[in-house]
Structures are given as structure tokens and as C-alpha cells.
Design a protein around this motif. Structure first.
Motif, PDB file in Angstrom:
ATOM      1  N   MET A   1       0.852  -1.194   0.000  1.00 19.46           N
ATOM      2  CA  MET A   1       0.000   0.000   0.000  1.00 19.46           C
ATOM      3  C   MET A   1       0.889   1.245   0.000  1.00 19.46           C
ATOM      4  O   MET A   1       1.878   1.289   0.714  1.00 19.46           O
ATOM      5  CB  MET A   1      -0.899  -0.011   1.243  1.00 19.46           C
ATOM      6  N   LYS A   2       0.527   2.234  -0.822  1.00 18.33           N
ATOM      7  CA  LYS A   2       1.320   3.461  -0.873  1.00 18.33           C
ATOM      8  C   LYS A   2       0.472   4.660  -0.423  1.00 18.33           C
ATOM      9  O   LYS A   2      -0.667   4.813  -0.844  1.00 18.33           O
ATOM     10  CB  LYS A   2       1.853   3.701  -2.297  1.00 18.33           C
ATOM     11  N   ARG A   3       1.050   5.486   0.464  1.00 17.06           N
ATOM     12  CA  ARG A   3       0.363   6.688   0.963  1.00 17.06           C
ATOM     13  C   ARG A   3       0.778   7.890   0.135  1.00 17.06           C
ATOM     14  O   ARG A   3       1.968   8.100  -0.108  1.00 17.06           O
ATOM     15  CB  ARG A   3       0.727   6.908   2.430  1.00 17.06           C
ATOM     16  N   PHE A   4      -0.222   8.679  -0.252  1.00 12.22           N
ATOM     17  CA  PHE A   4       0.043   9.881  -1.040  1.00 12.22           C
ATOM     18  C   PHE A   4      -0.350  11.133  -0.259  1.00 12.22           C
ATOM     19  O   PHE A   4      -1.382  11.155   0.417  1.00 12.22           O
ATOM     20  CB  PHE A   4      -0.770   9.863  -2.336  1.00 12.22           C
ATOM     21  N   GLY A   5       0.467  12.165  -0.362  1.00 13.91           N
ATOM     22  CA  GLY A   5       0.132  13.509   0.085  1.00 13.91           C
ATOM     23  C   GLY A   5       0.262  14.412  -1.133  1.00 13.91           C
ATOM     24  O   GLY A   5       1.261  14.333  -1.849  1.00 13.91           O
ATOM     25  N   GLN A   6      -0.753  15.217  -1.383  1.00 15.59           N
ATOM     26  CA  GLN A   6      -0.745  16.099  -2.554  1.00 15.59           C
ATOM     27  C   GLN A   6      -1.229  17.493  -2.172  1.00 15.59           C
ATOM     28  O   GLN A   6      -2.068  17.646  -1.287  1.00 15.59           O
ATOM     29  CB  GLN A   6      -1.665  15.546  -3.645  1.00 15.59           C
ATOM     30  N   MET A   7      -0.703  18.501  -2.864  1.00 15.31           N
ATOM     31  CA  MET A   7      -1.064  19.906  -2.628  1.00 15.31           C
ATOM     32  C   MET A   7      -1.573  20.558  -3.899  1.00 15.31           C
ATOM     33  O   MET A   7      -1.130  20.229  -4.999  1.00 15.31           O
ATOM     34  CB  MET A   7       0.168  20.724  -2.224  1.00 15.31           C
ATOM     35  N   ILE A   8      -2.475  21.519  -3.718  1.00 14.92           N
ATOM     36  CA  ILE A   8      -2.915  22.388  -4.810  1.00 14.92           C
ATOM     37  C   ILE A   8      -3.485  23.642  -4.157  1.00 14.92           C
ATOM     38  O   ILE A   8      -3.700  23.664  -2.938  1.00 14.92           O
ATOM     39  CB  ILE A   8      -3.947  21.677  -5.723  1.00 14.92           C
ATOM     40  N   LYS A   9      -3.719  24.693  -4.930  1.00 18.28           N
ATOM     41  CA  LYS A   9      -4.343  25.897  -4.397  1.00 18.28           C
ATOM     42  C   LYS A   9      -5.800  25.979  -4.841  1.00 18.28           C
ATOM     43  O   LYS A   9      -6.194  25.398  -5.860  1.00 18.28           O
ATOM     44  CB  LYS A   9      -3.610  27.154  -4.888  1.00 18.28           C
ATOM     45  N   ILE A  10      -6.604  26.690  -4.031  1.00 16.37           N
ATOM     46  CA  ILE A  10      -7.960  27.038  -4.435  1.00 16.37           C
ATOM     47  C   ILE A  10      -7.875  28.476  -4.970  1.00 16.37           C
ATOM     48  O   ILE A  10      -7.068  29.275  -4.486  1.00 16.37           O
ATOM     49  CB  ILE A  10      -8.951  26.902  -3.255  1.00 16.37           C
ATOM     50  N   LYS A  11      -8.668  28.798  -5.990  1.00 18.34           N
ATOM     51  CA  LYS A  11      -8.494  30.095  -6.651  1.00 18.34           C
ATOM     52  C   LYS A  11      -8.940  31.281  -5.814  1.00 18.34           C
ATOM     53  O   LYS A  11      -8.374  32.373  -5.921  1.00 18.34           O
ATOM     54  CB  LYS A  11      -9.214  30.098  -7.999  1.00 18.34           C
ATOM     55  N   SER A  12      -9.979  31.083  -4.976  1.00 20.55           N
ATOM     56  CA  SER A  12     -10.516  32.206  -4.192  1.00 20.55           C
ATOM     57  C   SER A  12     -11.365  31.664  -3.042  1.00 20.55           C
ATOM     58  O   SER A  12     -11.788  30.507  -3.079  1.00 20.55           O
ATOM     59  CB  SER A  12     -11.403  33.097  -5.081  1.00 20.55           C
ATOM     60  N   PRO A  13     -11.642  32.488  -2.035  1.00 16.01           N
ATOM     61  CA  PRO A  13     -12.540  32.050  -0.955  1.00 16.01           C
ATOM     62  C   PRO A  13     -13.915  31.638  -1.484  1.00 16.01           C
ATOM     63  O   PRO A  13     -14.516  30.682  -0.973  1.00 16.01           O
ATOM     64  CB  PRO A  13     -12.642  33.297  -0.067  1.00 16.01           C
ATOM     65  N   GLU A  14     -14.383  32.320  -2.519  1.00 18.56           N
ATOM     66  CA  GLU A  14     -15.681  31.953  -3.096  1.00 18.56           C
ATOM     67  C   GLU A  14     -15.596  30.563  -3.732  1.00 18.56           C
ATOM     68  O   GLU A  14     -16.509  29.746  -3.624  1.00 18.56           O
ATOM     69  CB  GLU A  14     -16.110  32.976  -4.143  1.00 18.56           C
ATOM     70  N   ASP A  15     -14.462  30.299  -4.406  1.00 16.04           N
ATOM     71  CA  ASP A  15     -14.279  28.977  -5.027  1.00 16.04           C
ATOM     72  C   ASP A  15     -14.144  27.885  -3.968  1.00 16.04           C
ATOM     73  O   ASP A  15     -14.588  26.752  -4.185  1.00 16.04           O
ATOM     74  CB  ASP A  15     -13.057  28.992  -5.949  1.00 16.04           C
ATOM     75  N   LEU A  16     -13.568  28.238  -2.819  1.00 19.69           N
ATOM     76  CA  LEU A  16     -13.480  27.249  -1.733  1.00 19.69           C
ATOM     77  C   LEU A  16     -14.880  26.865  -1.261  1.00 19.69           C
ATOM     78  O   LEU A  16     -15.167  25.679  -1.035  1.00 19.69           O
ATOM     79  CB  LEU A  16     -12.656  27.794  -0.558  1.00 19.69           C
ATOM     80  N   GLU A  17     -15.755  27.843  -1.126  1.00 18.43           N
ATOM     81  CA  GLU A  17     -17.136  27.531  -0.711  1.00 18.43           C
ATOM     82  C   GLU A  17     -17.817  26.622  -1.729  1.00 18.43           C
ATOM     83  O   GLU A  17     -18.520  25.669  -1.361  1.00 18.43           O
ATOM     84  CB  GLU A  17     -17.933  28.818  -0.496  1.00 18.43           C
ATOM     85  N   LYS A  18     -17.593  26.894  -3.013  1.00 21.77           N
ATOM     86  CA  LYS A  18     -18.166  26.027  -4.061  1.00 21.77           C
ATOM     87  C   LYS A  18     -17.554  24.626  -3.976  1.00 21.77           C
ATOM     88  O   LYS A  18     -18.261  23.612  -4.090  1.00 21.77           O
ATOM     89  CB  LYS A  18     -17.896  26.624  -5.452  1.00 21.77           C
ATOM     90  N   TYR A  19     -16.243  24.579  -3.762  1.00 20.97           N
ATOM     91  CA  TYR A  19     -15.529  23.296  -3.676  1.00 20.97           C
ATOM     92  C   TYR A  19     -16.084  22.460  -2.516  1.00 20.97           C
ATOM     93  O   TYR A  19     -16.355  21.264  -2.664  1.00 20.97           O
ATOM     94  CB  TYR A  19     -14.041  23.573  -3.475  1.00 20.97           C
ATOM     95  N   LYS A  20     -16.291  23.104  -1.366  1.00 20.08           N
ATOM     96  CA  LYS A  20     -16.819  22.405  -0.189  1.00 20.08           C
ATOM     97  C   LYS A  20     -18.244  21.931  -0.439  1.00 20.08           C
ATOM     98  O   LYS A  20     -18.604  20.800  -0.080  1.00 20.08           O
ATOM     99  CB  LYS A  20     -16.762  23.334   1.031  1.00 20.08           C
ATOM    100  N   MET A  21     -19.029  22.769  -1.082  1.00 20.00           N
ATOM    101  CA  MET A  21     -20.422  22.404  -1.380  1.00 20.00           C
ATOM    102  C   MET A  21     -20.459  21.178  -2.301  1.00 20.00           C
ATOM    103  O   MET A  21     -21.161  20.209  -2.044  1.00 20.00           O
ATOM    104  CB  MET A  21     -21.132  23.613  -2.009  1.00 20.00           C
ATOM    105  N   HIS A  22     -19.659  21.198  -3.352  1.00 18.46           N
ATOM    106  CA  HIS A  22     -19.642  20.059  -4.289  1.00 18.46           C
ATOM    107  C   HIS A  22     -19.142  18.781  -3.600  1.00 18.46           C
ATOM    108  O   HIS A  22     -19.692  17.696  -3.804  1.00 18.46           O
ATOM    109  CB  HIS A  22     -18.760  20.374  -5.497  1.00 18.46           C
ATOM    110  N   HIS A  23     -18.106  18.933  -2.751  1.00 18.68           N
ATOM    111  CA  HIS A  23     -17.536  17.738  -2.120  1.00 18.68           C
ATOM    112  C   HIS A  23     -18.392  17.197  -0.976  1.00 18.68           C
ATOM    113  O   HIS A  23     -18.200  16.060  -0.539  1.00 18.68           O
ATOM    114  CB  HIS A  23     -16.104  18.011  -1.654  1.00 18.68           C
ATOM    115  N   ALA A  24     -19.325  18.002  -0.489  1.00 18.81           N
ATOM    116  CA  ALA A  24     -20.259  17.507   0.530  1.00 18.81           C
ATOM    117  C   ALA A  24     -21.262  16.545  -0.108  1.00 18.81           C
ATOM    118  O   ALA A  24     -21.901  15.750   0.590  1.00 18.81           O
ATOM    119  CB  ALA A  24     -20.990  18.671   1.192  1.00 18.81           C
ATOM    120  N   ASN A  25     -21.365  16.589  -1.427  1.00 24.03           N
ATOM    121  CA  ASN A  25     -22.328  15.740  -2.140  1.00 24.03           C
ATOM    122  C   ASN A  25     -21.819  15.498  -3.570  1.00 24.03           C
ATOM    123  O   ASN A  25     -22.324  16.085  -4.516  1.00 24.03           O
ATOM    124  CB  ASN A  25     -23.706  16.421  -2.166  1.00 24.03           C
ATOM    125  N   PRO A  26     -20.777  14.648  -3.702  1.00 24.93           N
ATOM    126  CA  PRO A  26     -20.171  14.431  -5.028  1.00 24.93           C
ATOM    127  C   PRO A  26     -21.177  13.899  -6.047  1.00 24.93           C
ATOM    128  O   PRO A  26     -22.183  13.271  -5.684  1.00 24.93           O
ATOM    129  CB  PRO A  26     -19.079  13.393  -4.755  1.00 24.93           C
TER     130      PRO A  26
END
Lengths: 108, 108
Positions: A1-26
């Protein structure tokens, strides 16, 4: 088994809210394809402009499983919605979206 | 069980090399105390100036376990060596060293 850690940026606080909303219900089929491609214990965390992903790969051909995921229509539809919210790191490797991190410590 | 994602910075590339060297062979008792304080599946990843930690807390009193760890002489000796290599985030909460991140997605 291999463990991964990955990084990326979110474009804006508004995009973070959209990202959280989508990921709450994929979208239908997205989580099922992740499991089918042998990823488990998958967490995404946010702080400020950064997103961090942790997951464990339990298959035996990561490249093939990632290609399978990328070819899945449900996953493509999902990525069309969530990828525009994210900003790959300036120093990412050629072709990367999320950037892999280096494991420097592990304790079971 | 609660999953944690935490961020902090490393002060310099030279400090990252020292951090990796120390974590490849932690001081005696450090890993044992982490386990005794109910942390498991503990990974630390690095990329550029950032460190990311992922761990799972399986006890029932996180504050008490963290206080127990902080009171351990072996852990204190370890922190004296590794903490000077790290730079807490500018926007950290009062009293924090590592900064907790927000969980935005989880798939078993």
C-alpha cells in the motif's frame, strides 16, 4: 500500500465555498470510481489558499488505475465542475494538476 | 476516530534536510509516546516551504493526550531539536504551532 500527500491551491474564498459544497455531495459515480480505482482513506483538507489531499493506494498498477479514472465519463463531468475552482502550483511538474509531496515521516 | 490535517512551514531547504534526517530516526521514546497518546497512521509530507501532517486520533480525550505528550521528557527533548527548524504560519491561532486544517472531503 502506498500513501500519497498532494497539494494544490484554491483560486478564491468563493471557489473554496463552491468546492466544499460540491464535495459535501459528489456527483453520482464519482466516489464509486475512486474506490474501483483502489484509492482508500481519502481525505481533503483546506486552509487559506491551500488544499491538501491524503489517500492510500491499495492496487498494483497506479498508472493504469489513474488512466481508468480519467476515462470515466462521471469523473470527467465531476472534474469539469471542480477543476476550474483549483489553481495548480506554479512549480508543478509537467502534466500535473495536484502536486505530489514527499513523505518524510510515517508511524503506523 | 478523528482525522487531522495540519500545516506548518519549514524555515529553509537546509532545515528541511535536517528535519528529514531527524525524522528518519526519531529520538528514543518519541514514537512510543505518540502511540501511547492514541495517534495512529501518522504521515508527514513536505513540498517547497510547506510541511503537511495527517494522523488519526483514536482516544477519547484529545486535550488530555496532547498534554500528556507535552509533559513527556523524551518528547520535550525531541521538540527542542525539531521545532527550531519549523516556522508556524503567520495566521496561526493563538498558542498553535502546527495549524489545523478543515476537512472538506472524506471517502473510506
Amino acid at each position: 500500500m502506498k500513501r500519497f500527500g498532494q497539494m494544490i491551491k484554491i483560486k478564491s474564498p468563493e471557489d473554496l465555498e463552491k468546492y466544499k459544497m460540491h464535495h459535501a455531495n459528489p456527483m453520482p459515480g464519482v466516489n464509486e470510481m475512486i474506490k474501483e480505482c483502489n484509492l482508500q482513506n481519502y481525505s481533503i483538507f483546506s486552509r487559506g489558499e491551500y488544499l491538501f489531499a491524503y489517500f492510500e493506494y491499495v492496487g498494483d498498477d497506479f498508472e493504469a488505475d489513474m488512466a481508468k479514472m480519467a476515462a470515466d465519463p462521471n469523473t470527467q463531468a465531476w472534474w469539469d465542475v471542480v477543476k476550474p475552482l483549483m489553481q495548480p502550483l506554479d512549480d508543478r511538474a509537467e502534466g500535473d494538476f495536484w502536486s505530489d509531496m514527499e513523505s518524510v515521516y510515517y508511524l503506523a
